[in-house]
Design a protein around this motif. Structure first.
Motif, short mmCIF file in Angstrom:
data_model
loop_
_atom_site.label_atom_id
_atom_site.label_comp_id
_atom_site.label_asym_id
_atom_site.label_seq_id
_atom_site.Cartn_x
_atom_site.Cartn_y
_atom_site.Cartn_z
N GLY A 87 -0.34 6.18 -1.55
CA GLY A 87 -0.49 5.76 -0.15
C GLY A 87 -1.86 5.14 0.05
N GLY A 98 0.78 -1.23 0.00
CA GLY A 98 0.00 0.00 0.00
C GLY A 98 0.81 1.28 0.00
N SER A 99 2.11 1.18 0.14
CA SER A 99 2.95 2.38 0.24
C SER A 99 4.08 2.32 -0.79
CB SER A 99 3.59 2.46 1.64
OG SER A 99 2.65 2.29 2.66
N PHE A 100 4.03 3.20 -1.77
CA PHE A 100 5.16 3.24 -2.70
C PHE A 100 5.20 4.58 -3.43
CE2 PHE A 100 1.63 1.36 -5.05
CZ PHE A 100 1.64 1.99 -6.27
#
Lengths: 309, 309, 309, 309
Positions: free
Chosen positions: B291, B145-147
């Motif tokens: 995000g 979910g975070s990149f």
């Protein structure tokens, strides 16, 4: 100076500064040039998530807000419900969820419609522009939920641990002098439009050592930090505690610093940020991108801010 | 070559490529160096939100997924419920919401646990690692979910409009040749680890001109686009349609391209992206930050990707 | 005798008794004649609600089930959203709620699809007829959610208090002998098709005197009560505890008595009943009407059973 | 006579009739003696559910109210999440749901806090006693959600079909004369405290023959039916349409008859009742039991009223 009758501080606010129709507040201070400059000074390219996981077990409980829940909407076992006009390979299917959660849970941002004072929202919009079914007709999250810009971390907890041997006291009120001392020690430059991130250490440690009735006590930004924030032209304030401001509230004023920052100055707030990784890397200058859920009329959103070092 | 028995394409997949415990898939292809390089080539610093608003009125309806809803959790009218040990200024209070929505609604990303084939998830994790209450024990959104990373927009719709005078046909299958023709025309360089954004124009125009029973028909990436994606080492594929792939599904295979990309190669997918603004600016090379909500065990999340030009 | 391999008791069950397609179970034992007879022997006409209020503060917490929540859907403040083609009087408007709650919270009934054993539901329906999105394709609450009939209260707690000076022990297993002793003492006649209500006193007192880790311990019906229930041809069993059966489970078998009653015999179960008022009035023979929410495919429902004395 | 300034009819109301603190309204008119008498005149003992199933497919859509949803909370696949200190038989587990639905959907009842006029609720309680988080501090469903009593069905639709050859016209306003004609034809006796059920036939047939923009038009009780209801001392009014009153509203007054009945007289209303079965049996005199969900502070509840013939 605090004006008890109007419920606000008697200081310059930002109402009207960007026009009477403005619903974006201090985010107007972030320029494309500043974003570009922040991008150009990237050092490591390391990507940080500043969010914690969303589940009952991982988010701090907040008075009267239910825990976030993930339910299952469908799984591969439901494959028989798909219209039969496609070929379906062996074991092919999809898992889907339904999410039920407060807008202000876990790592989250406040829309400018979140707090009211004296029957108004930021920029003088009437407080009753928010209604139960309609939500925020003014200053909903759709106006402020998308931004990126240079962010500066002031690791107040780390600064105090290094200089005094102990960190912030439970419930300590952080003022402009402490912010400035931390900034100077870090040798961090703050410019107009910068996003300010303040680490208190609370989210990492919470107050498990305190009895339950005190566990919600937290250090945070007090009324006397407003000058620092205002003078530097800060666009957004984020912290790793529950309310940006301390709990119990500074001067015992319910949501007092929210009113000063969000309501009076249109400064977007982000709470329950995970700042431990940035602090561990000594990474005080990041390019921060925040994409809140653009739920029409919502007064906030859980967010997963992405920082680039 | 398609293997009907196993429900997958007989081609190199990414299982095991990043270890048997990997739950992040092709996101491993994005390096800090590439993120830094993407930051350093920023041109305008302009910030784009690639999300649409979340409300019943604004999201495309998808079979069997309820509309997103915002309910009111509390408002200033509830101020009497606050513990009375604080002073409360005149009209001071807070508006809060509760959000109820599918994880795969509006602009959203798929976790690697979203689709199953042959009783497995990506990387061979068992499909039954997903359970109704527990959610995804493997490849939940908390892993992907975070990149952030360099993203390249291929404006296929714009390319066809410019070269043929008309855009994509309803339900048209996009293949590698069309992607390459678009890329060459744009003179866009694609490198390993890049995020690929494909504009079909669907979200902007939807199919309001079609009768309701055909309104869900959409152009998208077919099986023959997988080679382009695979050869370029794409980390994430996003598009402005409902399923990345076309509807009706290419070769009539339900979720066929999902299986090729997400299940076989661990490529994160983002759907219902708003790409009109980037296309209008001719901005084909952006730094993209995504995000997702880190809901423990969720199989996807609504997202508001932030692009910097 | 308990069959560990099949997870059921080796005793006569009701599968097939009312046909292979039956989804109503022992409710078939209630006849219109019995309902009429129960009506005709009304004594006081006094109406009792056997439900507790539904709110986080009032329902017993049960492992992994979230608390019931009422949110506001709309209020008079939303009146501006009403289509303007009606005249709206001064201050005219409507308050509405949205309810979010588990089906098995507070006073609630179990559908016959609630528990599984050996890959089956009651009457041999396959356990996988229940799917996440579809819910219960067999034995959903729509089949058993509506009934009325004669109900007999066995006030076991009152009986023990009167005869031994103390009530049930925490976690005590109630057997057929104790039920019969209570019945005889009360001089209560039980006939085929009767609804059996068993008062343990737990809901009234809960276990606030016990440390938290023991507070969920409750007296309830054990395996050795099944004979009494079965021999009397009971249609429905209700109690004021959390699981009909004791917690910890009798013979340490998870849901063991649920399987005996609900799964093997198709006996509808009602939990967290408020039986204090009936007991206080010595009212052991009532006409009971139960209207569960007929949510298609649900496995249970909160209920507010209405008893007439 | 209608008073446009106050938004109410200038007629005797019930405010203060049962004391200034009363939150139960005309339900006070139902006596235990009447309940007993109703029980004693049971004829068949046949049990009727007056509710329709709750699902998107089965409930009438109502402006701005989302469809009811059942999600899966847990299934036997989650058995691994159970504390391991019990023995778990083969395939033993439980299916559970979470329900998300408006309080006023499908067959439902209105609490006395449902409608406001001139800044008040029934009995003069202030309208602002309802708040978003707290719900109804006065006249919540917990005060009126439990009752039983004699109910009389007036099958107006059947009466008109029999006497005129056609039923009610779309949107027809039912008045006291029509109710009396129907009552006389049925030879039904109505006594003080009786529950009045009015069948229009709408729920059975809906308006599928009308174009969508007219499908919501319904016959119902107009202002001129209030006299009949008031003179007979009716405690509760239920009907098979969406609003008791006609849509479009009689005299174009938004919620006008709600205000007359619920707000002015404290008469509980039940909507979307399934009255077809009673009508088919010519069963006009039943014992009715209604158990609404006792959600603290809710303004209504879905219900499944149980009638005994």
């Amino acid at each position: 100076m605090w004006d008890n009758d109007r419920g606000i501080m008697m200081s310059t606010n930002n109402w009207g500064r960007w026009g009477e129709h403005d619903q974006r507040g201090a985010l107007n201070l972030i320029t494309p040039e500043a974003v570009k400059a922040a991008a150009l000074r990237r050092v490591t390219g390391k990507v940080y998530s500043l969010a914690i996981q969303l589940s009952k077990a991982t988010v701090p409980a907040v008075h009267d807000r239910p825990a976030p829940e993930r339910y299952t909407l469908s799984s591969v076992a439901d494959i028989g419900r798909v219209p039969p006009f496609f070929e379906i390979g062996e074991g092919v299917g999809a898992n889907e969820d339904v999410l039920v959660m407060p807008s202000h849970i876990g790592t989250h941002m406040d829309a400018l419609s979140h707090v009211t004072s004296a029957s108004t929202l930021y920029n003088g919009f009437p407080a009753d522009s928010f209604t139960p079914r309609g939500g925020a007709a003014k200053c909903g999250i759709e106006h402020t939920g998308s931004f990126a810009g240079p962010a500066k971390l002031l690791d107040v907890q780390g600064h105090l641990e290094a200089t005094t041997g102990s960190g912030l006291a439970t419930g300590q009120v952080i003022d402009s002098a402490l912010l400035e001392a931390c900034r100077a020690k870090q040798d961090t430059t703050i410019e107009v439009g910068d996003i300010l991130l303040v680490r208190t250490g609370w989210l990492e440690h919470r107050n498990s050592h305190l009895p339950p009735e005190q566990a919600w006590m937290q250090a945070g930004l007090g009324f006397d930090s407003v000058e620092f924030i205002s003078d530097h032209g800060i666009s957004v304030v984020g912290s790793d505690n529950s309310a940006i401001e301390p709990i119990p509230f500074d001067r015992n004023q319910f949501l007092g610093v929210h009113i000063e920052l969000l309501h009076q100055r249109g400064i977007t707030l982000i709470e329950h940020l995970w700042l431990a990784d940035l602090a561990a890397d000594g990474c005080y200058d990041v390019l921060l991108a925040v994409g809140g859920l653009l739920v029409t009329g919502a007064t906030g959103s859980p967010v997963n801010p992405i920082a680039i070092g």
